[in-house]
Design an enzyme around this catalytic site. Structure first.
Site, PDB file in Angstrom:
ATOM      1  N   GLY A 140       0.789  -1.347  -0.272  1.00  0.00           N
ATOM      2  CA  GLY A 140      -0.147  -0.522  -0.267  1.00  0.00           C
ATOM      3  C   GLY A 140       0.890   0.911   0.416  1.00  0.00           C
TER       4      GLY A 140
ATOM      5  N   ARG B 237      16.600  11.458  -1.432  1.00  0.00           N
ATOM      6  CA  ARG B 237      15.887  11.265  -2.870  1.00  0.00           C
ATOM      7  C   ARG B 237      14.648  10.844  -1.801  1.00  0.00           C
ATOM      8  NH1 ARG B 237      16.295  11.616  -8.125  1.00  0.00           N
ATOM      9  NH2 ARG B 237      19.134  11.303  -7.872  1.00  0.00           N
ATOM     10  N   ILE B 238      13.073  11.895  -1.873  1.00  0.00           N
ATOM     11  CA  ILE B 238      12.087  11.596  -2.681  1.00  0.00           C
ATOM     12  C   ILE B 238      11.922  11.688  -3.840  1.00  0.00           C
ATOM     13  CG2 ILE B 238       9.310  12.308  -2.108  1.00  0.00           C
ATOM     14  CD1 ILE B 238      11.702  12.270   0.222  1.00  0.00           C
TER      15      ILE B 238
ATOM     16  N   LYS C 181       3.958  12.852  -4.392  1.00  0.00           N
ATOM     17  CA  LYS C 181       2.128  12.245  -3.875  1.00  0.00           C
ATOM     18  C   LYS C 181       2.141  11.151  -2.753  1.00  0.00           C
ATOM     19  CE  LYS C 181      -2.094  12.119  -5.579  1.00  0.00           C
ATOM     20  NZ  LYS C 181      -3.521  11.993  -6.931  1.00  0.00           N
TER      21      LYS C 181
ATOM     22  N   GLN D 261       3.058   8.845   2.967  1.00  0.00           N
ATOM     23  CA  GLN D 261       2.629   7.737   3.967  1.00  0.00           C
ATOM     24  C   GLN D 261       3.355   8.382   5.404  1.00  0.00           C
ATOM     25  OE1 GLN D 261       4.011   4.378   3.581  1.00  0.00           O
ATOM     26  NE2 GLN D 261       2.498   4.415   2.030  1.00  0.00           N
TER      27      GLN D 261
ATOM     28  N   VAL E  64      10.855   6.203   2.953  1.00  0.00           N
ATOM     29  CA  VAL E  64       9.650   7.023   4.487  1.00  0.00           C
ATOM     30  C   VAL E  64       8.979   6.245   4.477  1.00  0.00           C
ATOM     31  CG1 VAL E  64      10.618   9.313   3.311  1.00  0.00           C
ATOM     32  CG2 VAL E  64       8.214   7.581   1.782  1.00  0.00           C
TER      33      VAL E  64
ATOM     34  N   GLU F  11       8.057   4.284   7.187  1.00  0.00           N
ATOM     35  CA  GLU F  11       7.912   4.081   9.463  1.00  0.00           C
ATOM     36  C   GLU F  11       8.001   5.450  10.151  1.00  0.00           C
ATOM     37  OE1 GLU F  11       8.985   0.149  10.158  1.00  0.00           O
ATOM     38  OE2 GLU F  11      10.210   0.860   8.310  1.00  0.00           O
TER      39      GLU F  11
HETATM   40 MO1  MOS Z   1       7.805  -3.476   9.012  1.00  0.00          MO
HETATM   41  S1  MOS Z   1       7.222  -3.074  11.024  1.00  0.00           S
HETATM   42  O1  MOS Z   1       8.999  -3.444   8.670  1.00  0.00           O
HETATM   43  O2  MOS Z   1       6.065  -3.686   7.569  1.00  0.00           O
END
Ligand code: MOS
Length: 741
Positions: free
Chosen positions: A468, A628-629, A633, A638, A703, A705
Site C-alpha cells: 500500500g 531523495r523523494i 504524492k 506515507q 519513508v 516508517e
Molecule cells: Mo514494517 S513494521 O518492517 O512492515
C-alpha cells in the site's frame, strides 16, 4: 519528456484498487472452492483434554474438521517453522499438538462447501481444556523479566559510554520517568486470508496476504516438505499490513493443510476478532533518566526498556538505540529486558522500537526542557550531533537541522508562550509540543528484471510486495525515467514468488533497494541497446561509450549531442531483436565509515476542553529528511498515514487484556479505538532537501516508517503544554488527564 522521479505521480494501481479490479487474497475465485472457518482457544494456557468435532461433522455441507489429532503431515521440528524474519526461539506451529499457549490460538479448522456452513459448524466444535495458571500482565511480571544479552539485535551496537550513574548524580538538572506504551494491534483493513489453489499432483498456487511472497514460499516448503517448484505464492495487492504480514501467519498453514487433506482448493479468511490472535506491538515500559548542565547540555542518558514477549519466542526491537544515537552525550547506559507472557509472539509494527523508544525519550527530553526552563526545540539544537553518537561515525547525510527550522517556521513555533496553560482558544486550552523522529535508512539484496520489447514497452518485475506504500508506482517511475519511456509504457509485476528475488517488504528498505536494482537493470538494457545501435549502417552512435548515452523519448541519445540519436525500435529491428531482458541485483551496501538514518521534526497543536479533558489534535507539521523523494504524492501519503497513526498511539489505541481470563477484551475495531476522520485535522508534510551521494547511487532513504516516529511524543508534550499535566502512559485518555492533577 518530464522526468517522473520526484514528481507527485498518482498510483498506477489506484484505478484497479478503487474499482475492485485489484483482487486480494480472499477474492480469488475458482470452481468448487472449499471454505474454512477457524476455531480458536478460549483459554490462555493449558492443554486440550478433548476436542469433539462430531456435531460439526454432522452439518450438511461440512467436508472435514482438522485438529491436532486429525490432519495431514507437517514438519515435526520447530526449526522447520522458522521464516526469514523469525526472532529467536520456537515458532508457533498451528494445529501441532494439544498445548495451548495463548487465548485465540487456532485449534481446529472446519471445512465446508460454503463459508456460512463452515462458520456455523465451527460453533459446534466442543472443547475441554485442562487449564494452567497463566500470566498476561506485564506489570506483574517485571521481577521475572530477563535482560537481553549485550550483543543482541535489540541493543547492538549500543554500548555504554562513560559513567552514566555518576554523571546523572552530578548533573545540575535531572529528569527521570517511566513511560508506558500498551499493546497495540496493526488492524489493517484487509483481513488475513489465503486462497490455496490445488493444481493437482501436489502442486499449489497460494494467494496470501503477506509482505513477503518468497518468505511464505520458503516457509511452506519447509513446513510441508515441498520443493520450490511445487508452491507458488502470490500477493499482488495487500490491504495494509504494517508489519503484521512480515511473517507467514497461521491461516496460510491451515489453508495448505486443508488443501492437502481434501485435495481441493481452499480459502481461509480470518475474522476481525481472530486477527487479534496473530501478533501485536509489544506493550513496553521505557525507563529514561536524563541529566544536563544548567545550559541544557546533556551529561547523562540512561534508557531501559522492559517489553513483553511470548513463551515461544524472544521478540525485541531497538527501543533504546535511538537515545544512544541522536544527541551528543558522553555518559550513557542502555538496557533491555523481556518478560514472558502467555500471549502470541509480538511482531514488528510500523517503526518497531522507534515508535515506542522515541515516544519515551522525546517526552523525557520535553520534561528536561521544562526542568531547565528552556524551549524544547532549543534543547534539541544545543545537543545536536553531526555524528552518530553510538558508532561515532558521520552520516551519509543528515538534514535534521533543516527539519527543525522548516518545521518550526511552518508551524509558527516562535509564537509559543512557554508557560503551560498560557495559550487559549475560547473554552479550550491550547498546547504546542514537538519531538524528533529518527529511523534507519536500510537497503537489502533485491533483484529486478526489465524486459523491453521493440514496441517501446517495458515490463519490470520483482518479487517484492506493495503493501500500500506505492511500490508499483515508484518502480514504474524509475523504470520510465531510466529507459526514456512514458510511464504508461511501463508495466509492473510484483508480489509473485516466481519473480526475481526480494526479501519481505519492511523496514522502509524497499524503495531504495528496488529502485537501485531497476536502475542497474536499465543500465544493462541501455548498454545492449547501444551495442545494437552501433551495428547500424552509418550509426551516429558508432563511437559512443555506454556512459555517454542516455535513453530519452524512446531513443538512444548521445548526452552531449542530442542529434546523435537512434530510436530504440530501429536499433532492435536492425539487430533482429524483439525483446531485451536484463536482470540486476543490488547488494546490501555496507557503509563502514558512515551512519545512515532518516530524521524528522514533528510539531503538534492540541486543543483541550478544560472542563471535560477532551483532546483534539488540531495541527501537525512533520518535516522529514529522507534523502531523495521518489514520488512527492505517495511519500506524503506515507507520512500522513504515520501521523494519523501517531494520533491513534497518543490518544486512542490500546489492546486491553482481561487478566483473569488472559483474553483480549476489545478484539474488534468498535472498542479498539483508532482515529477517524473527525480526529484528523490539519496535517502538513514537509520534505526538506537532502541530497545524498553516498548512501546509494540514487540517494534514496525510504519513508515508510519515519512518519510515525515522534508523533505521539509531540502530542503528549503538547498536552502537557496545554494543561500542565503530564500523562506518561499511553493512550492519553481523558480519565488519565483528569486524574493527573
Ligand atoms: Mo514494517 S513494521 O518492517 O512492515
Amino acid at each position: 519528456m518530464a522526468p517522473y522521479i520526484g514528481t507527485a505521480t498518482s498510483r498506477i494501481d489506484g484505478r484497479a484498487k478503487v474499482t475492485g479490479a485489484a483482487k486480494y487474497a480472499a477474492e480469488i475465485n475458482v470452481p468448487d472452492l472449499v471454505h474454512g472457518s477457524v476455531v480458536v482457544s478460549t483459554v490462555a494456557k493449558g492443554r486440550i483434554r478433548s476436542i469433539d468435532t462430531s456435531r460439526a461433522r454432522g452439518v450438511k455441507g461440512v467436508l472435514d474438521v482438522l485438529t491436532h489429532e486429525h490432519r495431514p503431515e507437517m514438519a515435526q521440528s520447530a526449526e522447520a517453522y522458522n521464516d526469514d524474519v523469525a526472532p529467536g526461539g520456537t515458532p508457533f506451529r498451528p494445529l501441532f499438538d494439544d498445548k495451548i499457549l495463548f487465548s485465540g490460538q487456532p485449534i481446529a479448522i472446519v471445512l465446508a462447501e460454503e463459508y456460512e456452513i463452515a462458520r456455523f459448524a465451527a460453533s459446534l466444535v466442543a472443547v475441554e481444556y485442562e487449564m494452567h495458571p497463566h500470566a498476561t500482565d506485564l506489570a506483574r511480571e517485571l521481577d521475572n523479566a530477563f535482560p537481553l544479552k549485550d550483543d543482541s539485535f535489540a541493543l547492538e551496537p549500543s554500548k555504554p559510554r562513560g559513567d552514566a550513574g555518576k554523571a546523572l548524580a552530578a548533573a545540575a538538572v535531572r529528569h527521570a520517568g517511566d513511560y508506558y506504551i500498551p499493546i497495540e494491534h496493526h488492524n489493517p483493513m484487509e483481513l488475513f486470508a489465503s486462497t490455496v489453489i490445488w493444481e493437482g499432483r501436489g502442486k499449489l498456487t497460494v494467494y496470501d496476504k503477506t509482505q513477503g511472497v518468497q518468505n511464505v514460499q520458503r516457509y511452506l516448503c519447509s513446513v510441508f516438505g515441498l520443493k520450490p517448484n511445487q508452491v507458488r505464492v502470490n500477493s499482488a495487492f495487500v490491504g495494509g499490513a504494517f508489519g503484521s504480514g512480515l511473517r507467514p501467519q497461521y491461516q496460510v498453514v491451515l489453508a495448505v493443510l486443508a488443501a492437502r487433506a481434501l485435495k481441493r482448493s481452499v480459502r481461509v479468511a480470518l475474522t476481525r476478532a481472530q486477527m487479534y490472535g496473530l501478533c501485536y506491538r509489544p506493550g513496553t515500559i521505557e525507563r529514561v533518566a536524563l541529566g544536563a548542565d544548567s545550559d541544557g547540555k546533556l551529561e547523562a542518558i540512561t534508557h531501559e526498556a522492559i517489553a513483553m514477549t511470548s513463551q515461544l519466542e524472544e521478540f525485541a526491537r531497538k527501543d533504546t538505540i535511538w537515545s544512544a544515537t541522536l544527541y551528543r552525550c558522553e555518559n550513557t547506559r542502555y538496557g533491555h529486558k523481556l518478560a514472558r507472557l502467555d500471549l502470541p509472539s509480538p511482531a514488528d509494527m510500523r517503526a518497531p522500537g522507534a515508535a515506542t523508544g522515541m515516544y519515551a525519550f522525546e517526552c523525557a527530553m520535553d520534561e528536561l526542557a521544562v526542568a531547565l526552563k528552556l524551549d524544547p526545540l532549543e534543547l534539541r539544537y544545543r545537543n545536536y550531533s553531526e555524528r552518530d553518537q553510538n558508532s561515532n561515525l558521520p552520516f551519509t547525510s543528515k538534514e535534521l537541522r533543516e527539519c527543525y527550522a522548516q518545521g518550526a517556521a511552518a508551524f509558527g513555533w516562535d509564537k509559543r508562550q512557554p508557560e503551560p496553560r498560557a495559550m487559549r482558544d475560547g473554552a479550550d486550552l491550547v498546547g504546542w509540543g514537538m519531538a524528533t523522529g529518527v529511523w534507519e535508512a536500510l537497503e537489502m539484496d533485491m533483484s529486478a528484471r526489465i524486459v523491453l520489447t521493440a514496441n517501446g514497452h517495458a515490463e519490470v518485475a520483482c518479487a517484492t510486495s506493495d503493501i500500500g506504500t506505492g511500490t508499483y508506482t515508484i518502480m514504474a517511475q524509475v523504470a520510465a525515467d531510466k529507459l526514456g519511456l512514458p510511464l504508461e509504457n511501463v508495466s509492473i509485476k510484483l508480489g509473485d514468488s516466481s519473480l526475481p528475488s526480494s526479501p519481505v517488504e519492511g523496514g522502509s528498505w524497499t524503495a531504495a533497494s528496488v529502485a537501485n536494482a531497476i536502475a542497474m537493470a536499465a543500465d544493462a538494457t541501455r548498454k545492449e541497446l547501444l551495442r545494437l545501435a552501433k551495428k547500424m549502417p552509418d550509426s551516429p552512435l558508432a563511437r559512443a561509450k555506454p556512459g555517454e548515452v542516455a535513453l530519452t523519448d524512446g531513443k538512444i541519445v548521445n548526452k552531449r549531442d542530442g542529434h546523435a540519436a537512434v530510436s530504440i525500435a530501429d536499433a532492435m529491428r536492425h539487430g533482429s531483436v524483439d525483446r531485451i531482458a536484463r536482470q540486476a541485483a543490488t547488494g546490501t551496501r555496507e557503509h563502514d565509515s558512515y551512519a545512515r538514518n532518516v530524521h524528522s521534526a514533528v510539531f503538534a497543536e492540541v486543543k483541550v476542553d478544560e472542563q471535560l479533558g477532551i483532546v483534539r489534535v488540531t495541527r501537525v507539521v512533520n518535516a522529514v529528511a529522507a534523502g531523495r523523494i521518489l514520488n512527492a504524492k505517495t511519500a506524503r501519503s506515507q507520512i500522513m498515514g504515520g501521523v494519523v497513526w501517531g494520533i491513534g498511539m497518543a490518544l486512542h489505541e490500546e489492546t486491553l487484556v482481561d487478566h483473569a481470563f488472559g483474553r483480549i477484551m476489545n478484539a474488534n475495531i468498535a472498542e479498539y479505538h483508532v482515529p477517524v476522520n473527525a480526529d484528523v485535522q490539519d496535517i502538513k508534510v514537509i520534505f526538506v532537501d537532502e541530497p545524498d551521494a553516498i548512501i546509494n547511487p540514487m540517494g534514496i532513504k525510504g519513508v515508510g516508517e519515519i512518519g510515525i516516529v515522534g508523533v505521539a511524543a509531540a502530542i503528549a508534550n503538547a498536552i502537557y503544554h496545554a494543561t500542565g499535566r503530564r500523562v506518561r502512559d499511553l493512550p492519553i485518555t481523558l480519565d488519565k488527564l483528569r486524574r493527573t492533577a
